[in-house]
Design a protein around this motif. Structure first.
Motif, PDB file in Angstrom:
ATOM      1  N   THR A  54     -32.472 -10.566  66.463  1.00 24.38           N
ATOM      2  CA  THR A  54     -33.089 -11.823  66.063  1.00 24.38           C
ATOM      3  C   THR A  54     -34.580 -11.436  65.802  1.00 24.38           C
ATOM      4  N   TRP A  55     -35.290 -10.555  66.625  1.00 27.00           N
ATOM      5  CA  TRP A  55     -36.664 -10.335  66.390  1.00 27.00           C
ATOM      6  C   TRP A  55     -36.904  -9.614  64.826  1.00 27.00           C
ATOM      7  N   LYS A  56     -36.143  -8.779  64.640  1.00 26.25           N
ATOM      8  CA  LYS A  56     -35.990  -7.959  63.223  1.00 26.25           C
ATOM      9  C   LYS A  56     -35.719  -9.065  62.222  1.00 26.25           C
ATOM     10  N   LEU A  57     -34.734  -9.938  62.356  1.00 31.05           N
ATOM     11  CA  LEU A  57     -34.604 -10.770  61.226  1.00 31.05           C
ATOM     12  C   LEU A  57     -35.770 -11.614  61.028  1.00 31.05           C
ATOM     13  N   LEU A  58     -36.388 -12.352  62.125  1.00 27.86           N
ATOM     14  CA  LEU A  58     -37.616 -13.105  61.969  1.00 27.86           C
ATOM     15  C   LEU A  58     -38.888 -12.261  61.486  1.00 27.86           C
ATOM     16  N   ARG A  59     -38.932 -11.225  62.066  1.00 23.02           N
ATOM     17  CA  ARG A  59     -40.284 -10.432  61.993  1.00 23.02           C
ATOM     18  C   ARG A  59     -40.425  -9.660  60.913  1.00 23.02           C
ATOM     19  N   ARG A  60     -39.317  -9.049  60.280  1.00 25.45           N
ATOM     20  CA  ARG A  60     -39.211  -7.874  59.308  1.00 25.45           C
ATOM     21  C   ARG A  60     -38.636  -8.540  58.062  1.00 25.45           C
ATOM     22  N   ASP A  61     -37.481  -9.210  58.296  1.00 27.21           N
ATOM     23  CA  ASP A  61     -36.841  -9.592  56.877  1.00 27.21           C
ATOM     24  C   ASP A  61     -37.279 -11.084  56.541  1.00 27.21           C
ATOM     25  N   GLU A  62     -37.768 -11.861  57.332  1.00 26.42           N
ATOM     26  CA  GLU A  62     -38.316 -12.912  57.039  1.00 26.42           C
ATOM     27  C   GLU A  62     -39.936 -13.030  56.955  1.00 26.42           C
ATOM     28  N   GLY A  63     -40.646 -11.858  57.471  1.00 24.88           N
ATOM     29  CA  GLY A  63     -41.945 -11.937  57.147  1.00 24.88           C
ATOM     30  C   GLY A  63     -42.744 -12.431  58.164  1.00 24.88           C
ATOM     31  N   ALA A  67     -46.895 -13.868  66.309  1.00 23.09           N
ATOM     32  CA  ALA A  67     -47.140 -14.957  67.069  1.00 23.09           C
ATOM     33  C   ALA A  67     -45.986 -15.852  66.639  1.00 23.09           C
ATOM     34  N   ALA A  68     -45.758 -16.135  65.326  1.00 18.91           N
ATOM     35  CA  ALA A  68     -44.686 -17.101  64.776  1.00 18.91           C
ATOM     36  C   ALA A  68     -43.270 -16.495  65.316  1.00 18.91           C
ATOM     37  N   THR A  69     -43.119 -15.367  65.251  1.00 17.23           N
ATOM     38  CA  THR A  69     -41.719 -14.787  65.896  1.00 17.23           C
ATOM     39  C   THR A  69     -41.504 -15.042  67.443  1.00 17.23           C
ATOM     40  N   ILE A  70     -42.637 -15.012  68.122  1.00 16.72           N
ATOM     41  CA  ILE A  70     -42.641 -15.101  69.434  1.00 16.72           C
ATOM     42  C   ILE A  70     -42.152 -16.445  69.911  1.00 16.72           C
ATOM     43  N   GLN A  71     -42.900 -17.329  68.879  1.00 14.93           N
ATOM     44  CA  GLN A  71     -42.869 -18.828  69.180  1.00 14.93           C
ATOM     45  C   GLN A  71     -41.278 -19.387  68.688  1.00 14.93           C
ATOM     46  N   ARG A  72     -40.903 -18.910  67.695  1.00 13.47           N
ATOM     47  CA  ARG A  72     -39.567 -19.230  67.129  1.00 13.47           C
ATOM     48  C   ARG A  72     -38.427 -18.795  68.273  1.00 13.47           C
TER      49      ARG A  72
END
Length: 90
Positions: A54-63, A67-72
């Motif tokens: 889930t982290w990878k999808l938000l952080r790497r794939d979606e850029g 902070a935004a990844t943690i928030q989501r």
């Protein structure tokens, strides 16, 4: 991830990681899990909400930013904890 299906060491390492993550979720959310009739379903959902993929999808794939990844991921986890069990249709 592809190696997990073809390389024995990768398969074993991934299995250990999944068990470790599941145990961590069970410990971290023990109070919330203890009082729910839908404990098994809630545990599955919390595992997905806090998973490294889930982290990878938000952080790497979606850029997204860190902070935004943690928030989501926090928002997703909070939504899971607030949710009522879904009754399957018959």
């Amino acid at each position: 991830q592809a190696q997990e299906h073809s390389v024995e060491l990768a398969r074993r390492t991934a299995a250990i990681g999944r068990r470790f993550h599941r145990a961590w979720v069970e410990r971290a959310f023990a109070p919330q899990l203890a009082r729910r009739a839908d404990r098994a379903e809630l545990l599955d959902l919390l595992i997905v909400a806090t998973d490294v993929l889930t982290w990878k999808l938000l952080r790497r794939d979606e850029g997204r930013s860190r902070a935004a990844t943690i928030q989501r991921m926090c928002r997703l986890t909070e939504a899971v904890l607030r949710s009522d069990p879904v009754r399957p249709e018959r």
